[in-house]
Design a protein around this motif. Structure first.
Motif, short mmCIF file in Angstrom:
data_model
loop_
_atom_site.label_atom_id
_atom_site.label_comp_id
_atom_site.label_asym_id
_atom_site.label_seq_id
_atom_site.Cartn_x
_atom_site.Cartn_y
_atom_site.Cartn_z
N SER A 95 54.26 36.61 29.78
CA SER A 95 53.67 37.03 28.53
C SER A 95 54.28 38.30 28.12
CB SER A 95 52.18 37.08 28.91
OG SER A 95 51.90 38.37 29.86
N PRO A 96 53.76 38.59 26.68
CA PRO A 96 54.13 40.04 26.18
C PRO A 96 53.12 41.03 26.96
CG PRO A 96 53.37 38.51 24.50
CD PRO A 96 52.95 37.67 25.87
N VAL A 97 53.74 42.24 27.12
CA VAL A 97 53.04 43.39 27.76
C VAL A 97 51.43 43.33 27.05
CG1 VAL A 97 52.72 45.87 28.32
CG2 VAL A 97 54.98 44.71 28.28
N GLN A 98 50.38 43.42 27.82
CA GLN A 98 49.10 43.65 27.57
C GLN A 98 48.42 45.02 28.27
OE1 GLN A 98 47.25 40.90 25.84
NE2 GLN A 98 49.38 40.42 25.23
N ILE A 99 47.50 45.44 27.44
CA ILE A 99 46.66 46.57 27.95
C ILE A 99 45.51 45.97 28.42
CG2 ILE A 99 45.57 48.68 27.30
CD1 ILE A 99 48.22 49.25 25.82
N ALA A 100 44.79 46.33 29.49
CA ALA A 100 43.48 46.12 29.91
C ALA A 100 42.52 47.32 29.39
CB ALA A 100 43.37 46.02 31.28
#
Length: 140
Positions: A95-100
C-alpha cells in the motif's frame, strides 16, 4: 521474568511459494526448511533484526488454519518510506504510506515529515495473510 514472542505460525497453501515470497521478496532469513518424510515439512524464516520468527508448513504440531486467515501481524521499521521503497523494489504489492490520524487513516503527503508511530504500509502474502509495517523511529 521476560516473556518473549518467538514464533508466529502462518497458514499457507503452498509451502514453496510461501518460502520464495518470505525469503526472496521480503528478504527474511531462512532459518531452516525441515522435511519429515511423509509426516510433513516445516519452514522457519526470520525478519532481519527480529527476535521473532515465522513458521509455516504441514504436519504434526502445526495447527490447522485456513490459508490466508491471519490478519494484522505487524513489523516495525525506523523509516517507513525506506521500507516502502524496498518492498516496492522487491516486487511486493504494498500500500502507499498511510498516516494513522485521529480521524482515521489518510495518505501521507511529502510534507508529512514526522511519521514516528503514525506511519504505516500494508501488504499480503500470496495466500492473503495480511501484514502491517509501522514506523517507530524512537521510543520513550
Amino acid at each position: 521474568m521476560n516473556w518473549t514472542l518467538e514464533v508466529v505460525i502462518l497458514p499457507v497453501s503452498d509451502i514453496d511459494r510461501a518460502k520464495e515470497f518470505y525469503t526472496e521478496r521480503l528478504g527474511f532469513v531462512l532459518d531452516h526448511d525441515s522435511h519429515f518424510g511423509d509426516a510433513g515439512r516445516v519452514v522457519q524464516v526470520t525478519p532481519p533484526g527480529s527476535g521473532c520468527s515465522v513458521v509455516f508448513g504441514s504436519g504434526p504440531g502445526l495447527p490447522e488454519m485456513e490459508p490466508g486467515s491471519i490478519k494484522g501481524v505487524q513489523l516495525v521499521v525506523n523509516d517507513i518510506r525506506a521500507a516502502h521503497a524496498e518492498l516496492t523494489a522487491r516486487g511486493v504489492d504494498v500500500s502507499p504510506v498511510q498516516i494513522a490520524a485521529p480521524e482515521g487513516f489518510r495518505s501521507a503527503e511529502e510534507s508529512d515529515t514526522e511519521l514516528n508511530n503514525v506511519g504505516f504500509v500494508s501488504f499480503a502474502d500470496p495466500d492473503g495473510n495480511e501484514w502491517a509495517v509501522q514506523e517507530i523511529s524512537g521510543r520513550p
